[in-house]
Structure formats: C-alpha cells, structure tokens
Scaffold this active site. Sequence first.
Site, PDB file in Angstrom:
ATOM      1  N   GLU A 252       0.841  -1.206   0.000  1.00  0.00           N
ATOM      2  CA  GLU A 252       0.000   0.000   0.000  1.00  0.00           C
ATOM      3  C   GLU A 252       0.874   1.253   0.000  1.00  0.00           C
ATOM      4  O   GLU A 252       0.594   2.232  -0.704  1.00  0.00           O
ATOM      5  CB  GLU A 252      -0.918   0.012   1.227  1.00  0.00           C
ATOM      6  CG  GLU A 252      -1.839  -1.185   1.318  1.00  0.00           C
ATOM      7  CD  GLU A 252      -1.257  -2.306   2.158  1.00  0.00           C
ATOM      8  OE1 GLU A 252      -2.036  -3.082   2.734  1.00  0.00           O
ATOM      9  OE2 GLU A 252      -0.006  -2.409   2.245  1.00  0.00           O
TER      10      GLU A 252
ATOM     11  N   CYS B 245       0.564   1.813   7.159  1.00  0.00           N
ATOM     12  CA  CYS B 245      -0.047   2.097   5.855  1.00  0.00           C
ATOM     13  C   CYS B 245      -1.414   2.756   6.014  1.00  0.00           C
ATOM     14  O   CYS B 245      -1.819   3.571   5.176  1.00  0.00           O
ATOM     15  CB  CYS B 245      -0.174   0.815   5.042  1.00  0.00           C
ATOM     16  SG  CYS B 245       1.419   0.178   4.455  1.00  0.00           S
TER      17      CYS B 245
END
Length: 333
Positions: free
Chosen positions: A264, A293
């Site tokens: 991500e 993330c």
Amino acid sequence: MSLILGLTGENCSGKGISAEYLRKRGFYYLSLSDFIREELAEENAEITRESMIAKGNDLRARFGQGILAQRAVQKMERDRNYLVDSIRNPGEVKELKKLKNFVLVHVHAPPEIRFERMKARKRESDPQTFEAFRVIEEAEMKKEGQNLGETVKMADRKVENSAQQQDLYGKWDTLLSQLSKDFRSDRPTWDEYFMAIAKQVATRSNCIKRKVAAVIVRDKRIISTGYNGTPRGTKNCNEGGCPRCNNFVESGTKLEECYCAHGEENAIVQAAYHGISVKDSTIYSTFCPCLYCTRMIINAGIKEVVYNADYPLNESALKLLEEAGVVVRKMKI
C-alpha cells in the site's frame, strides 16, 4: 424462482439511485410510501414529509404495523422479481419475511455525506442545518416515530454507498450474483477484477516472508500499483537485502528493523512520484493494511479500502480507518 428485495435506510443514503438501477435490472418496483400517498390523495390532503409520516403512523395504528407491506404483497405476481422500497417499520419487515426469497437490504452512508446530498437537491422543505437534519433523523429512528432504527437492524444485507455512483452499481451487481444464479455472469465484478490484478501484482514482490500488493483505482481506472520489497536502488529482500526478513524473525516483532516497504505504501508513493493524486480513490490490497499504511491511506485522501485477507496486526488499523470515515470492505477471492 423470483427474488424479492426490500430497501431500507436513512434519508439520502442512496435508496432512490439503487431503486432506479434495480428497475433497469428487471425488478418490478413497489413503494410502501405510494400507498400512503394514495390515502392522502383520497382525502385531498396536502402531501408533505410530515403528512406522510403522520398518515403512515395512523394506518399502522388502525390496521397493524404490517399493513403497508400487506398491500404490497397483494400486488405481487409469482413470476416476477420485485423491489419493495420505503420499508421503515419492523412490522413491515416481519410481514415481508413471510415470503420466500425476501431479502432486506440496508443502504447506508455516513450522516455527513447524506446531509451534503440533501443540500445538493435544494428542496425548500429540507432541514438547512446539520443539527436540524440529525434531530429529524433521531425522531424517525425511535419507536414512537417510524422506528427505522429497529428496522435497519433486521436487514439481511448491507450496501455501503459512501463513494461514487458507479461503485454502488458494482456492489449491487455483486450482491445480486450472490443471491440468485439468474444474475450471475462469467465476467468478474469490478471488485473481483481489481483484486485479481492486485494478486497478480503481488507476484512481483521480492520479500521472502510475505508477498503483498495494492492497486489504487479511481473511476474504474488503475492509477497506481505497488508491491512490498526493499527500496528503489537497494538490494532486493530475496537477495539478502533485508536483515529482518532474511533472519525470519517472529511475525510482529522488530518491525522497526525491516527494510521492506509495504504494498500500500509503495502504491501511494509511486502515485506521488509520478504526480498523480489518489484523493477520493479506492485501494485494493491483498492484505488488510497495517497501522503504518493506514495512516498513509487516511492522509492521502483515499476513501475506500478493499482487502482480501486479514493482517495479523490489523485491529488498530481497522479502528482508525473507521474513525477517519474510510469505507472498509473485506472480499475473499
């Protein structure tokens, strides 16, 4: 065998748009509110939000909580798929659940989004402040009102409508394919399509412990991809580049020593590297985002997270995403 869908949900959650889409998919439309309008028209009474609520409560008091649903059932034919709209009372749900293949769907969106939608339609009778909007809603939720609060608790399925209109259509397609073989298609849904791509992207990962990838999508178009591994220009993890991974330390420990960037994270950074905004996008990830993330997702303005598998340490991340108003969905493929 026919499928009968019921719609319930808060004001401006997207029930109207959902109904229009389902009618295009061949569902015959019945609105419980129309039976109330018929009563008011026979009395030559003005049709307003307040008069509709009052007349609905009057009909339920005189003929029972399920009276509007009973009238809808009387209009149904066996060989048709039906959509029953404006279900706002538990008695109506109980009556409709006597039918085979009845599924009540709660169409939901956060109150702040719904209030903005209400303002956009510019009706003079609508509340003009968020506080007034919430007061009306709370009254409808209570037992002495329409009891919408108990009604939504009886829903069999929930469709979140916090993103763009096309995303809502995709969610309905997914739900219909789950409910009836008549709506199944060999073509993957948009969710299946993008998640399958994310899983393919994960094969590029150079991490020796876990291969993870993410795909960022806006308007059904991929704008960035990323997979986990050591930073650009450094030795790959599978070549000995990350001491933590190569020592196979216990999961969840010594994370501060890991050289590998997450899928991500790399998807968001790659977009920034190429000057592409990810605001109001959806991120598809093969694993639920970690807390690190998650912070990036929120601050980047991503509005929806769709993930395939749970991350061992994702509880805090999910709580933070919910607090920030980011829509989260788990889909297993």
